[in-house]
Every structure is written in structure tokens, then in C-alpha cells.
Write a protein that holds these residues in place. Structure first.
Motif, short mmCIF file in Angstrom:
data_model
loop_
_atom_site.label_atom_id
_atom_site.label_comp_id
_atom_site.label_asym_id
_atom_site.label_seq_id
_atom_site.Cartn_x
_atom_site.Cartn_y
_atom_site.Cartn_z
N ASP A 1 49.44 30.24 1.20
CA ASP A 1 50.69 30.46 0.48
C ASP A 1 50.45 30.48 -1.02
O ASP A 1 51.03 31.30 -1.75
CB ASP A 1 51.70 29.36 0.82
N ALA A 2 49.61 29.56 -1.49
CA ALA A 2 49.31 29.48 -2.92
C ALA A 2 48.61 30.75 -3.40
O ALA A 2 48.96 31.31 -4.45
CB ALA A 2 48.42 28.27 -3.21
N LEU A 3 47.65 31.23 -2.62
CA LEU A 3 46.91 32.43 -3.01
C LEU A 3 47.80 33.66 -2.97
O LEU A 3 47.71 34.53 -3.85
CB LEU A 3 45.68 32.61 -2.10
N ASN A 4 48.64 33.75 -1.96
CA ASN A 4 49.57 34.89 -1.89
C ASN A 4 50.50 34.90 -3.10
O ASN A 4 50.79 35.96 -3.68
CB ASN A 4 50.40 34.82 -0.60
N LEU A 5 50.97 33.71 -3.48
CA LEU A 5 51.84 33.60 -4.65
C LEU A 5 51.13 34.05 -5.91
O LEU A 5 51.66 34.84 -6.70
CB LEU A 5 52.30 32.14 -4.81
N LEU A 6 49.90 33.58 -6.08
CA LEU A 6 49.13 33.92 -7.28
C LEU A 6 48.79 35.40 -7.34
O LEU A 6 48.87 36.04 -8.39
CB LEU A 6 47.85 33.08 -7.33
N ILE A 7 48.41 35.97 -6.19
CA ILE A 7 48.07 37.39 -6.15
C ILE A 7 49.29 38.23 -6.52
O ILE A 7 49.22 39.16 -7.32
CB ILE A 7 47.55 37.78 -4.74
N GLU A 8 50.42 37.90 -5.91
CA GLU A 8 51.65 38.66 -6.16
C GLU A 8 52.07 38.57 -7.63
O GLU A 8 52.35 39.58 -8.29
CB GLU A 8 52.77 38.14 -5.27
N GLN A 9 52.12 37.34 -8.15
CA GLN A 9 52.59 37.14 -9.51
C GLN A 9 51.61 37.65 -10.55
O GLN A 9 52.00 38.23 -11.57
CB GLN A 9 52.88 35.65 -9.74
N ALA A 10 50.31 37.43 -10.31
CA ALA A 10 49.29 37.88 -11.27
C ALA A 10 49.22 39.40 -11.33
O ALA A 10 49.03 39.98 -12.40
CB ALA A 10 47.93 37.29 -10.91
N THR A 11 49.35 40.04 -10.18
CA THR A 11 49.32 41.51 -10.16
C THR A 11 50.45 42.08 -11.00
O THR A 11 50.27 43.07 -11.71
CB THR A 11 49.44 42.02 -8.71
N GLY B 1 38.04 22.02 -4.69
CA GLY B 1 39.42 21.59 -4.53
C GLY B 1 40.07 21.18 -5.83
O GLY B 1 40.90 20.28 -5.88
N GLU B 2 39.66 21.85 -6.92
CA GLU B 2 40.12 21.45 -8.25
C GLU B 2 40.88 22.56 -8.98
O GLU B 2 40.82 22.66 -10.20
CB GLU B 2 38.94 21.00 -9.11
N LEU B 3 41.56 23.39 -8.25
CA LEU B 3 42.34 24.45 -8.90
C LEU B 3 43.68 23.89 -9.34
O LEU B 3 44.70 24.06 -8.67
CB LEU B 3 42.51 25.64 -7.95
N LYS B 4 43.66 23.20 -10.45
CA LYS B 4 44.88 22.62 -11.00
C LYS B 4 45.62 23.68 -11.81
O LYS B 4 45.08 24.75 -12.11
CB LYS B 4 44.53 21.42 -11.87
N ALA B 5 46.83 23.36 -12.20
CA ALA B 5 47.65 24.30 -12.96
C ALA B 5 46.94 24.74 -14.24
O ALA B 5 46.96 25.92 -14.60
CB ALA B 5 49.00 23.67 -13.29
N SER B 6 46.29 23.78 -14.93
CA SER B 6 45.60 24.12 -16.17
C SER B 6 44.42 25.06 -15.93
O SER B 6 44.14 25.94 -16.75
CB SER B 6 45.11 22.84 -16.86
N GLU C 1 49.63 24.88 -7.68
CA GLU C 1 48.87 23.63 -7.60
C GLU C 1 49.44 22.72 -6.51
O GLU C 1 48.68 22.14 -5.72
CB GLU C 1 48.91 22.90 -8.94
N ALA C 2 50.76 22.64 -6.45
CA ALA C 2 51.41 21.82 -5.43
C ALA C 2 51.09 22.33 -4.02
O ALA C 2 50.85 21.55 -3.09
CB ALA C 2 52.92 21.80 -5.65
N MET C 3 51.06 23.65 -3.87
CA MET C 3 50.73 24.24 -2.57
C MET C 3 49.29 23.92 -2.16
O MET C 3 49.02 23.58 -1.01
CB MET C 3 50.94 25.75 -2.62
N PHE C 4 48.37 24.04 -3.13
CA PHE C 4 46.98 23.71 -2.84
C PHE C 4 46.85 22.25 -2.39
O PHE C 4 46.16 21.94 -1.42
CB PHE C 4 46.09 23.95 -4.07
N LYS C 5 47.52 21.35 -3.11
CA LYS C 5 47.46 19.93 -2.78
C LYS C 5 48.04 19.64 -1.40
O LYS C 5 47.60 18.73 -0.71
CB LYS C 5 48.20 19.12 -3.83
N ALA C 6 49.04 20.44 -1.02
CA ALA C 6 49.68 20.25 0.29
C ALA C 6 48.90 20.93 1.42
O ALA C 6 49.33 20.91 2.58
CB ALA C 6 51.11 20.78 0.25
N GLY C 7 47.77 21.55 1.08
CA GLY C 7 46.97 22.23 2.09
C GLY C 7 47.47 23.61 2.44
O GLY C 7 47.03 24.21 3.43
N LYS C 8 48.39 24.14 1.63
CA LYS C 8 48.93 25.48 1.89
C LYS C 8 48.22 26.51 1.00
O LYS C 8 48.84 27.19 0.17
CB LYS C 8 50.43 25.49 1.62
N SER C 9 46.91 26.62 1.21
CA SER C 9 46.10 27.51 0.36
C SER C 9 46.51 28.97 0.47
O SER C 9 46.57 29.69 -0.52
CB SER C 9 44.61 27.37 0.73
#
Length: 218
Positions: free
Chosen positions: A188-198, A155-160, A178-186
Motif C-alpha cells: 500500500d505504501a509503495l503504491n501510494l508513493l508511485i502514484e503520488q510521485a509520478t 526497514g528504515e524508510l522514514k518520512a525524512s 511511513e505509517a504504512m511501512f511501520k504497519a507492515g503494509k509495504s
């Protein structure tokens, strides 16, 4: 030297033909039956001589694939939507990456074990992203997968951390994830990262800083 597909295809044709011949030889003399047996022996010798290494490889790969699917089924559940999506994604990404889809399924299983229930279906998409990260940073994709899985488990996937794991995104994206992970919206956070990183990985050069940033991530 014939390819594995040619050896198997031709051997199947010959075997089918011999089987049909054998079924029609009941009323013929033993000499003709002997010829058919000799032909069968010759076919067997051909396979052993020319195709044994391919056949061994095929058997080993089949066993490996079965183990991978058994483990995935145990991790995601037989008939689950997560397993269905991961299997389909693995086939799709395997073709585009020129990677064995069984390898993607193995890594997806390792990663998916640590993902929240609603995010497990994203396992293969994350592994696909891991292959892209590997191309950028030069880091082994399995090592990347394990580090990402550990971050999810702790549970330590911080912005850094995300910046080092997924180079090239804006600071706003890392902070949002990071805010999504902290809010329990994993999910949503992963979808965001996948989309943006791709999108972002298409423009990142393969440079030493990316490798250093990743290796500094403990």
C-alpha cells in the motif's frame, strides 16, 4: 553502409534462395553446383565484411538479455505473476523511456530481492520512477535503486528519507507512507508513493536542492 536489419534480412532471403536452389541441383552438372557454392561464399563474405560488428553486438546483447532473464526468474520465480508483470512493465517503460528493457529487468531484480513478497511485482514500476528521479536530481538510476533497496532491507524508510528519495510530495504523503511501512503494509505504501510521485515529478524543476537532498541521504 547497410543497417543491421537490412544485412540480416537480405542475407536470410539470399540464404533461403540458395537453399532452394541447392535442393534442385541434384541432377545438374558440377559447374552449376560450383556456382551455387560460390554464391554462398560471396554471401558469407558480405556478412563478414559488412555485418560482423552488428552480429557481434547482437550476440552480446542476446547473452546479456538471457542472463538478465535468468536472474529475474531466479529472484521472482518461473511463471510467477511478479515475473510476468515485471517483464511486461519493462517492455512498456523501456519504450517510453527509450531504455533497453533488459536494463530495467536487471534493476528490478536488484530491487525486488529486497521487497516483501506481495510488493515484488512493483519492482519495475519503482525502477521507472527511479528514472524519473534521475532526470530530476541528476543522480544515477542504479545508485538510486540501490539506496531504495537498502532502505527497504533495513526497514528504515522514514518520512525524512522518503522526502529525499522522492522529492516534491507533501509532508502528509511521506508521513502516511511511513505509517504504512511501520504497519507492515509495504504494498500500500509503495503504491501510494508511485502514484503520488509520478504526478508530482511532472512539476519539479531540476534544481540543486533536489540533488543536495538526495546526496545527503545516507
Amino acid at each position: 553502409f547497410p543497417s543491421h536489419d537490412i544485412v540480416v534480412a537480405e542475407t536470410k532471403k539470399l540464404t533461403q534462395g540458395l537453399n532452394e536452389a541447392q535442393s534442385q541441383l541434384g541432377g545438374l552438372d558440377g559447374k552449376l553446383k560450383g556456382l551455387a557454392s560460390a554464391a554462398t561464399a560471396a554471401a558469407s563474405a558480405f556478412v563478414l565484411r559488412e555485418g560482423v560488428s552488428f552480429l557481434k553486438e547482437g550476440i552480446a546483447e542476446a547473452k546479456d538479455a538471457q542472463i538478465a532473464m535468468n536472474n529475474a526468474t531466479s529472484a521472482f520465480g518461473a511463471g510467477s505473476s511478479a515475473l510476468a508483470k515485471i517483464t511486461a512493465d519493462a517492455e512498456k517503460f523501456g519504450k517510453s523511456l527509450a531504455v533497453d528493457n533488459d536494463d530495467i529487468i536487471k534493476l528490478s531484480t536488484q530491487l525486488g530481492t529486497y521487497l516483501p513478497a506481495d510488493s515484488k511485482k512493483l519492482s519495475a514500476e519503482l525502477v521507472n520512477l527511479g528514472y524519473d528521479i534521475s532526470a530530476v536530481t541528476g543522480v544515477d538510476v542504479e545508485a538510486w535503486t540501490k539506496k531504495f533497496a537498502k532502505g527497504m532491507a533495513d526497514g528504515e524508510l522514514k518520512a525524512s528519507d522518503l522526502e529525499k528519495m522522492l522529492p516534491g510530495l507533501s509532508s502528509a504523503i511521506y508521513a502516511q507512507a511511513e505509517a504504512m511501512f511501520k504497519a507492515g503494509k509495504s504494498q500500500d505504501a509503495l503504491n501510494l508513493l508511485i502514484e503520488q510521485a509520478t504526478k508530482g515529478l511532472r512539476w519539479i524543476p531540476r534544481h540543486k536542492k533536489a540533488k543536495k537532498d538526495y546526496r545527503d541521504w545516507k
